[in-house]
Design a protein around this motif. Structure first.
Motif, PDB file in Angstrom:
ATOM      1  N   GLN B  38      14.056 -63.706  31.073  1.00  0.00           N
ATOM      2  CA  GLN B  38      14.751 -63.226  30.715  1.00  0.00           C
ATOM      3  C   GLN B  38      15.845 -62.995  31.684  1.00  0.00           C
ATOM      4  O   GLN B  38      16.049 -62.287  32.232  1.00  0.00           O
ATOM      5  CB  GLN B  38      15.112 -61.628  29.758  1.00  0.00           C
ATOM      6  CG  GLN B  38      15.675 -60.906  29.121  1.00  0.00           C
ATOM      7  CD  GLN B  38      15.344 -59.960  28.455  1.00  0.00           C
ATOM      8  OE1 GLN B  38      14.015 -59.135  28.984  1.00  0.00           O
ATOM      9  NE2 GLN B  38      15.821 -58.815  27.457  1.00  0.00           N
ATOM     10  N   GLY B  41      20.449 -58.504  30.568  1.00  0.00           N
ATOM     11  CA  GLY B  41      22.268 -58.482  29.452  1.00  0.00           C
ATOM     12  C   GLY B  41      21.454 -59.872  29.003  1.00  0.00           C
ATOM     13  O   GLY B  41      22.646 -59.130  27.303  1.00  0.00           O
ATOM     14  N   LYS B  42      20.705 -60.697  28.789  1.00  0.00           N
ATOM     15  CA  LYS B  42      20.694 -61.608  26.970  1.00  0.00           C
ATOM     16  C   LYS B  42      19.418 -61.696  27.006  1.00  0.00           C
ATOM     17  O   LYS B  42      18.791 -60.099  26.582  1.00  0.00           O
ATOM     18  CB  LYS B  42      20.107 -63.089  29.074  1.00  0.00           C
ATOM     19  CG  LYS B  42      22.611 -63.253  29.570  1.00  0.00           C
ATOM     20  CD  LYS B  42      22.983 -63.488  28.300  1.00  0.00           C
ATOM     21  CE  LYS B  42      24.016 -63.581  29.900  1.00  0.00           C
ATOM     22  NZ  LYS B  42      25.785 -63.520  28.866  1.00  0.00           N
ATOM     23  N   GLY B  43      19.070 -62.653  25.904  1.00  0.00           N
ATOM     24  CA  GLY B  43      17.566 -62.375  25.231  1.00  0.00           C
ATOM     25  C   GLY B  43      16.973 -63.038  25.638  1.00  0.00           C
ATOM     26  O   GLY B  43      16.628 -63.389  27.160  1.00  0.00           O
TER      27      GLY B  43
END
Lengths: 116, 111
Positions: B38, B41-43
């Protein structure tokens, strides 16, 4: 394939409001699940589904409802938003290979929810 | 209650080093064990998946092992690069493919 899509990307709610987080996948995956991610708590399972019409509770289901009327969609409903539900919400899907076997989980980009 | 623990919580290494991330779980009746990456701020992006009947999986510079009897998995990263900097999460899957996650290892690879 668009993969796993989530809408909205960002949302601000007031305490007591309700809303639905949308999750859709176009890969014909039978397994779908919702997680929330909080600092210091990691990702925790809210609800999951093994197919259309079948859902079950995860580790932190209180305050959330789900339904799975189609294979593609798995919406998460917040019944009466509370500040404790401020989090990043992720939806995921996976499939079962013929004859069984391990499944890769595909995650959506997440929805950042703030409850004031 | 099923629990997954990851050690260390954070790791900083110079570029080029080989490194090992550790994951332990309390329930040996797992369906599979997965490692994710990860970025801030991302998936989550799936890196490796080990079936319960397997001992290890490899993808490029990554190798993951699974020892169900001891409840342990390791992720080995060879010749680390600054682009490997991210949080690495391990997760055990139940029969409905539902995941229980560890809290992650935040890796920083220094140029």
């Amino acid at each position: 394939n668009a993969g796993v899509t989530q809408t909205p990307k960002f949302q601000v709610l007031k305490t007591g409001q309700s809303m639905t987080l949308q999750c859709a996948q176009d890969m014909n995956h039978e397994y779908m699940s919702w997680y929330r991610q909080d600092p210091g708590m990691g990702l925790r399972l809210i609800h999951y589904s093994v197919g259309a019409g079948i859902t079950d509770q995860g580790e932190v289901p209180n305050g959330y409802n789900v339904s799975r009327s189609t294979t593609e969609d798995f919406p998460l409903r917040l019944l009466s938003a509370a500040p404790s539900q401020t989090s990043v919400y992720f939806c995921a899907s996976s499939y079962s290979r013929p004859g069984g076997g391990a499944d890769t989980q595909y995650f959506g980009p997440g929805t950042r929810l703030t409850v004031l | 209650k099923q629990e997954v623990t990851q050690i260390p919580a954070a790791l900083s290494v110079p570029e080029g080093e080989n490194l090992v991330l550790n994951c332990s779980f309390t329930d040996s009746a797992i369906y599979n064990l997965q490692w994710f990456r990860q970025d801030p701020g991302k998936g989550l992006t799936s890196l490796l998946l080990i079936q319960s009947s397997q001992r290890e999986q490899t993808s490029g510079r990554l190798n993951a092992s699974l020892d169900k009897s001891s409840g342990r998995s390791t992720l080995y990263i060879a010749a680390s690069q600054p682009g490997d900097s991210a949080t690495y999460l391990c997760a055990r899957a139940g029969s409905a493919r539902q995941l229980t996650f560890g809290s992650g290892t935040q890796l920083t690879v220094l140029p």
